[in-house]
Each structure stands twice: as structure tokens, then as C-alpha cells.
Design a protein around this motif. Sequence first.
Motif, PDB file in Angstrom:
ATOM      1  N   LYS A   1       0.834  -1.205   0.000  1.00  0.00           N
ATOM      2  CA  LYS A   1       0.000   0.000   0.000  1.00  0.00           C
ATOM      3  C   LYS A   1       0.870   1.256   0.000  1.00  0.00           C
ATOM      4  CE  LYS A   1      -2.384   2.817   3.354  1.00  0.00           C
ATOM      5  NZ  LYS A   1      -2.880   2.906   4.747  1.00  0.00           N
ATOM      6  N   SER A   2       1.928   1.248   0.768  1.00  0.00           N
ATOM      7  CA  SER A   2       2.798   2.426   0.854  1.00  0.00           C
ATOM      8  C   SER A   2       3.441   2.732  -0.497  1.00  0.00           C
ATOM      9  CB  SER A   2       3.871   2.224   1.924  1.00  0.00           C
ATOM     10  OG  SER A   2       4.790   1.211   1.547  1.00  0.00           O
ATOM     11  N   ILE A   3       3.748   1.691  -1.263  1.00  0.00           N
ATOM     12  CA  ILE A   3       4.334   1.904  -2.593  1.00  0.00           C
ATOM     13  C   ILE A   3       3.300   2.517  -3.528  1.00  0.00           C
ATOM     14  CG2 ILE A   3       5.409   0.780  -4.578  1.00  0.00           C
ATOM     15  CD1 ILE A   3       6.498  -1.335  -2.673  1.00  0.00           C
ATOM     16  N   VAL A   4       2.065   2.057  -3.404  1.00  0.00           N
ATOM     17  CA  VAL A   4       0.989   2.642  -4.210  1.00  0.00           C
ATOM     18  C   VAL A   4       0.847   4.120  -3.889  1.00  0.00           C
ATOM     19  CG1 VAL A   4      -1.481   2.623  -4.714  1.00  0.00           C
ATOM     20  CG2 VAL A   4      -0.270   0.459  -4.405  1.00  0.00           C
ATOM     21  N   VAL A   5       0.768   4.434  -2.617  1.00  0.00           N
ATOM     22  CA  VAL A   5       0.546   5.812  -2.181  1.00  0.00           C
ATOM     23  C   VAL A   5       1.686   6.725  -2.623  1.00  0.00           C
ATOM     24  CG1 VAL A   5       0.353   7.298  -0.151  1.00  0.00           C
ATOM     25  CG2 VAL A   5      -0.913   5.138  -0.245  1.00  0.00           C
ATOM     26  N   GLN A   6       2.897   6.195  -2.614  1.00  0.00           N
ATOM     27  CA  GLN A   6       4.060   6.995  -3.004  1.00  0.00           C
ATOM     28  C   GLN A   6       4.090   7.302  -4.502  1.00  0.00           C
ATOM     29  OE1 GLN A   6       7.528   4.827  -1.659  1.00  0.00           O
ATOM     30  NE2 GLN A   6       6.738   4.722   0.439  1.00  0.00           N
ATOM     31  N   ASN A   7       3.419   6.479  -5.298  1.00  0.00           N
ATOM     32  CA  ASN A   7       3.554   6.606  -6.745  1.00  0.00           C
ATOM     33  C   ASN A   7       2.275   6.977  -7.478  1.00  0.00           C
ATOM     34  OD1 ASN A   7       6.442   5.551  -7.600  1.00  0.00           O
ATOM     35  ND2 ASN A   7       5.752   4.264  -5.894  1.00  0.00           N
ATOM     36  N   ALA A   8       1.132   6.800  -6.857  1.00  0.00           N
ATOM     37  CA  ALA A   8      -0.141   7.064  -7.542  1.00  0.00           C
ATOM     38  C   ALA A   8      -0.681   8.444  -7.182  1.00  0.00           C
ATOM     39  CB  ALA A   8      -1.164   5.996  -7.169  1.00  0.00           C
ATOM     40  N   GLU A   9      -1.290   9.091  -8.165  1.00  0.00           N
ATOM     41  CA  GLU A   9      -1.938  10.373  -7.909  1.00  0.00           C
ATOM     42  C   GLU A   9      -3.128  10.168  -6.966  1.00  0.00           C
ATOM     43  OE1 GLU A   9      -0.975  13.333  -8.913  1.00  0.00           O
ATOM     44  OE2 GLU A   9       0.749  12.501  -9.991  1.00  0.00           O
ATOM     45  N   PRO A  10      -3.425  11.182  -6.127  1.00  0.00           N
ATOM     46  CA  PRO A  10      -4.506  11.028  -5.138  1.00  0.00           C
ATOM     47  C   PRO A  10      -5.850  10.605  -5.731  1.00  0.00           C
ATOM     48  CG  PRO A  10      -3.225  12.997  -4.688  1.00  0.00           C
ATOM     49  CD  PRO A  10      -2.731  12.474  -6.001  1.00  0.00           C
ATOM     50  N   GLU A  11      -6.176  11.055  -6.938  1.00  0.00           N
ATOM     51  CA  GLU A  11      -7.470  10.740  -7.536  1.00  0.00           C
ATOM     52  C   GLU A  11      -7.411   9.548  -8.490  1.00  0.00           C
ATOM     53  OE1 GLU A  11     -10.143  12.268  -6.457  1.00  0.00           O
ATOM     54  OE2 GLU A  11      -8.803  13.427  -5.150  1.00  0.00           O
ATOM     55  N   SER A  12      -6.291   8.851  -8.507  1.00  0.00           N
ATOM     56  CA  SER A  12      -6.131   7.754  -9.460  1.00  0.00           C
ATOM     57  C   SER A  12      -6.946   6.542  -9.033  1.00  0.00           C
ATOM     58  CB  SER A  12      -4.659   7.359  -9.573  1.00  0.00           C
ATOM     59  OG  SER A  12      -4.233   6.724  -8.380  1.00  0.00           O
ATOM     60  N   GLN A  13      -7.149   5.626  -9.981  1.00  0.00           N
ATOM     61  CA  GLN A  13      -7.879   4.390  -9.685  1.00  0.00           C
ATOM     62  C   GLN A  13      -7.129   3.548  -8.664  1.00  0.00           C
ATOM     63  OE1 GLN A  13      -8.015   1.620 -12.984  1.00  0.00           O
ATOM     64  NE2 GLN A  13      -6.132   2.432 -13.863  1.00  0.00           N
ATOM     65  N   TYR A  14      -5.787   3.653  -8.645  1.00  0.00           N
ATOM     66  CA  TYR A  14      -5.005   2.844  -7.719  1.00  0.00           C
ATOM     67  C   TYR A  14      -5.270   3.269  -6.274  1.00  0.00           C
ATOM     68  CZ  TYR A  14      -2.638   2.099 -12.154  1.00  0.00           C
ATOM     69  OH  TYR A  14      -2.367   1.818 -13.475  1.00  0.00           O
ATOM     70  N   ARG A  15      -5.365   4.588  -6.051  1.00  0.00           N
ATOM     71  CA  ARG A  15      -5.684   5.074  -4.711  1.00  0.00           C
ATOM     72  C   ARG A  15      -7.126   4.706  -4.343  1.00  0.00           C
ATOM     73  NH1 ARG A  15      -1.948   9.115  -3.028  1.00  0.00           N
ATOM     74  NH2 ARG A  15      -3.215   9.332  -1.153  1.00  0.00           N
ATOM     75  N   GLN A  16      -8.001   4.689  -5.313  1.00  0.00           N
ATOM     76  CA  GLN A  16      -9.389   4.288  -5.049  1.00  0.00           C
ATOM     77  C   GLN A  16      -9.465   2.831  -4.630  1.00  0.00           C
ATOM     78  OE1 GLN A  16     -12.004   5.391  -8.304  1.00  0.00           O
ATOM     79  NE2 GLN A  16     -10.963   7.345  -8.561  1.00  0.00           N
ATOM     80  N   TYR A  17      -8.647   1.990  -5.263  1.00  0.00           N
ATOM     81  CA  TYR A  17      -8.602   0.580  -4.877  1.00  0.00           C
ATOM     82  C   TYR A  17      -8.108   0.436  -3.440  1.00  0.00           C
ATOM     83  CZ  TYR A  17      -9.212  -0.869  -9.764  1.00  0.00           C
ATOM     84  OH  TYR A  17      -9.695  -1.078 -11.023  1.00  0.00           O
ATOM     85  N   ILE A  18      -7.072   1.186  -3.098  1.00  0.00           N
ATOM     86  CA  ILE A  18      -6.541   1.128  -1.730  1.00  0.00           C
ATOM     87  C   ILE A  18      -7.619   1.526  -0.735  1.00  0.00           C
ATOM     88  CG2 ILE A  18      -4.961   2.251  -0.115  1.00  0.00           C
ATOM     89  CD1 ILE A  18      -3.609   0.114  -1.777  1.00  0.00           C
ATOM     90  N   ASN A  19      -8.337   2.590  -1.034  1.00  0.00           N
ATOM     91  CA  ASN A  19      -9.416   3.033  -0.151  1.00  0.00           C
ATOM     92  C   ASN A  19     -10.471   1.944   0.006  1.00  0.00           C
ATOM     93  OD1 ASN A  19      -8.166   5.506   0.144  1.00  0.00           O
ATOM     94  ND2 ASN A  19      -9.380   6.505  -1.443  1.00  0.00           N
ATOM     95  N   TYR A  20     -10.788   1.286  -1.112  1.00  0.00           N
ATOM     96  CA  TYR A  20     -11.777   0.212  -1.057  1.00  0.00           C
ATOM     97  C   TYR A  20     -11.287  -0.938  -0.180  1.00  0.00           C
ATOM     98  CZ  TYR A  20     -14.532  -3.818  -2.479  1.00  0.00           C
ATOM     99  OH  TYR A  20     -15.317  -4.944  -2.465  1.00  0.00           O
ATOM    100  N   PHE A  21     -10.035  -1.343  -0.360  1.00  0.00           N
ATOM    101  CA  PHE A  21      -9.487  -2.444   0.439  1.00  0.00           C
ATOM    102  C   PHE A  21      -9.504  -2.103   1.921  1.00  0.00           C
ATOM    103  CE2 PHE A  21      -6.717  -3.532  -3.475  1.00  0.00           C
ATOM    104  CZ  PHE A  21      -7.721  -4.323  -4.000  1.00  0.00           C
ATOM    105  N   GLU A  22      -9.130  -0.889   2.254  1.00  0.00           N
ATOM    106  CA  GLU A  22      -9.086  -0.503   3.665  1.00  0.00           C
ATOM    107  C   GLU A  22     -10.492  -0.431   4.260  1.00  0.00           C
ATOM    108  OE1 GLU A  22      -6.599   3.092   3.527  1.00  0.00           O
ATOM    109  OE2 GLU A  22      -5.082   1.885   4.553  1.00  0.00           O
ATOM    110  N   GLU A  23     -11.432   0.085   3.492  1.00  0.00           N
ATOM    111  CA  GLU A  23     -12.815   0.196   3.976  1.00  0.00           C
ATOM    112  C   GLU A  23     -13.434  -1.182   4.180  1.00  0.00           C
ATOM    113  OE1 GLU A  23     -14.802   2.523   1.099  1.00  0.00           O
ATOM    114  OE2 GLU A  23     -13.745   4.403   1.636  1.00  0.00           O
ATOM    115  N   ASN A  24     -12.994  -2.151   3.409  1.00  0.00           N
ATOM    116  CA  ASN A  24     -13.602  -3.471   3.453  1.00  0.00           C
ATOM    117  C   ASN A  24     -12.724  -4.511   4.145  1.00  0.00           C
ATOM    118  OD1 ASN A  24     -16.241  -3.516   1.615  1.00  0.00           O
ATOM    119  ND2 ASN A  24     -14.747  -2.129   0.703  1.00  0.00           N
ATOM    120  N   TRP A  25     -11.624  -4.075   4.755  1.00  0.00           N
ATOM    121  CA  TRP A  25     -10.697  -5.029   5.376  1.00  0.00           C
ATOM    122  C   TRP A  25     -11.384  -5.876   6.452  1.00  0.00           C
ATOM    123  CZ3 TRP A  25      -5.916  -6.551   4.035  1.00  0.00           C
ATOM    124  CH2 TRP A  25      -5.250  -7.408   4.935  1.00  0.00           C
ATOM    125  N   HIS A  26     -12.078  -5.200   7.340  1.00  0.00           N
ATOM    126  CA  HIS A  26     -12.706  -5.933   8.445  1.00  0.00           C
ATOM    127  C   HIS A  26     -13.901  -6.773   7.981  1.00  0.00           C
ATOM    128  CE1 HIS A  26     -10.126  -4.081  11.374  1.00  0.00           C
ATOM    129  NE2 HIS A  26     -10.440  -2.880  10.928  1.00  0.00           N
TER     130      HIS A  26
END
Length: 284
Positions: free
Chosen positions: A256-281
Motif C-alpha cells: 500500500k505504501s508503494i501505491v501511495v508513493q507513486n499514484a496520484e490522489p485521484e487515481s484508480q489505484y488510490r481508489q482501490y486502496i481506499n476500497y481495500f481498507e474500507e472493506n478489510w474488516h
Amino acid sequence: MKKILILFISLIQIAFAQKSSLTFETKFYDAEDRWVIFDKKENQNTYALGFVYLDSEAGYTFSYQGELEYKNSEFHKVPRLDTSSNIIMRLDRNSFNVKVLTDEQVSKLGLANPPEWLQNYKQNADFIETRVHRASMMNGAGASIKALPILQKAYQEDPHYPGLEFELGYAYNATGSFYKAVIVLNKAIENDPSNFWYYRELGFSLKHLNNLPEAEKVYRKGIELASDKNQVAEMAINMAQSYFHAKDKAKFDEWKSIVVQNAEPESQYRQYINYFEENWHKSN
């Protein structure tokens, strides 16, 4: 000489269609070298008529030839107001399906089958360069199943032809033949160990074979060689997704940290990260 207007659109807007008795079930890449129509727009009475062909440099293309009306179970040409320009439209993964006209319908409409100008796109068709370019365009359009036999034949002739091994590995991955992709891409890396694209595709193969330790090693090498942050983010999101499903929070956070370091805030990659974190539990 006619002017050529190239419309870089996907024909996604040609089709918001009303219900009709006609069916549009053919993928545009399965209609290569055929006369076709796209479905009509809402509140429109005519269908866009044209010829689909593959430009080995530019990709699948729709040569617009006018409009058709459908009356009494037959197509009729609508007079075209502007005949001074050739209008061509590039097709892509978002393009709607088409209806292929039968030979009988083509004949009744007085259309050349095929058009004379098509020969311009068949020159040097047997050259390996032309074939690899064509297959690359097929891969890009989502027609990897059609690209495979072309690439396999070229691979038998010259396995290290520039770009061939990547396209073949990509086609194998796209059609779910991950083991075959691994074989091709490992040989490609042996021949050219500094080619980033091989590692990107090989990591994808290994991820889908659920060999996460090896996928991780390959992707890390790919990241070392990559000069494009979007490509780094794409590789990283693939690993983050895998560790999300594997319920490995430590590894997920690492990628995740590598994604955040390289992806633009509004990119699909950051959206995927947000989805994974929201649905982790929920999933874990």
C-alpha cells in the motif's frame, strides 16, 4: 483527393439505443474486413454504416460511409450530405457491439465488398513486423484470443523479435494461460534482463498462479527498472490486492505504501486502496 477526418472516439456515443428488432451482438474485432452498422442513438431513425478494418499502426478502425434506414425488413441508404471527407473512427475496448451486414445486404446497398482501398492496409502482411504490430493492436483492443495464433507463429520463427515476447506473454495472461506466460517471459528475461515490461507481465502471471513470494520478487525487480510511476503503482496495487485477499495485513501495508508513493490522489489505484481498507474488516 478527399480529406480524411480521424475521430479519436470509441463510438461509445453512437449507440445509446432504442429497442429494435435488430440485434447488435458482434464484437468489432470479430467484424474485421466486414460492412457493419452501429445501433442508432436515442430519438434517431438511422444507423451508422461503415467498414471495420485493422490498421496495423493505429488499431481497429471504423470507416464511416453514411446512414441507413431500416424499413420493411430492408436497409435503405440515406443521402449523405458531405461526401468530400472520409471519416474514420478509432475503436477501443469501450466501443459498442455491431451488426454485421450479410453479403446479400451489402450487394443490395451497392457497396464494394471489400472496398478497393482496403488493399492499402494489406501490404507487407506477411512481414513479421506487420504481424506483431497487428497482434499488438488486437491485444490492446481486448482481442488477445485472436492475437495468440499470430504471435505463436511469429514466436516459432524468431522468438526474440523486438516486442514479440511481451505481446505473447500479455496474450497468454489475458486468456488465462499463466503457465505458458511464465515460460515465455522467463526466456525473454534470460535474453534481455533489463526489460521492465517482461517483469511486469511475469509478476502478473505469478500473482494469478498464487505464487506470491515469487511474484513479489519479480515485481520488486520491475519497480527497480521502471521509470513510470503509474507502472510502479499498477504493480504495487496487484500485490496489495493479493495480500488483501490473503489476509496478510503487514504485507498489504507494505505494498500500500508503494501505491501511495507513486499514484496520484485521484487515481484508480488510490481508489482501490481506499476500497481495500474500507472493506478489510468485512472480508477479514
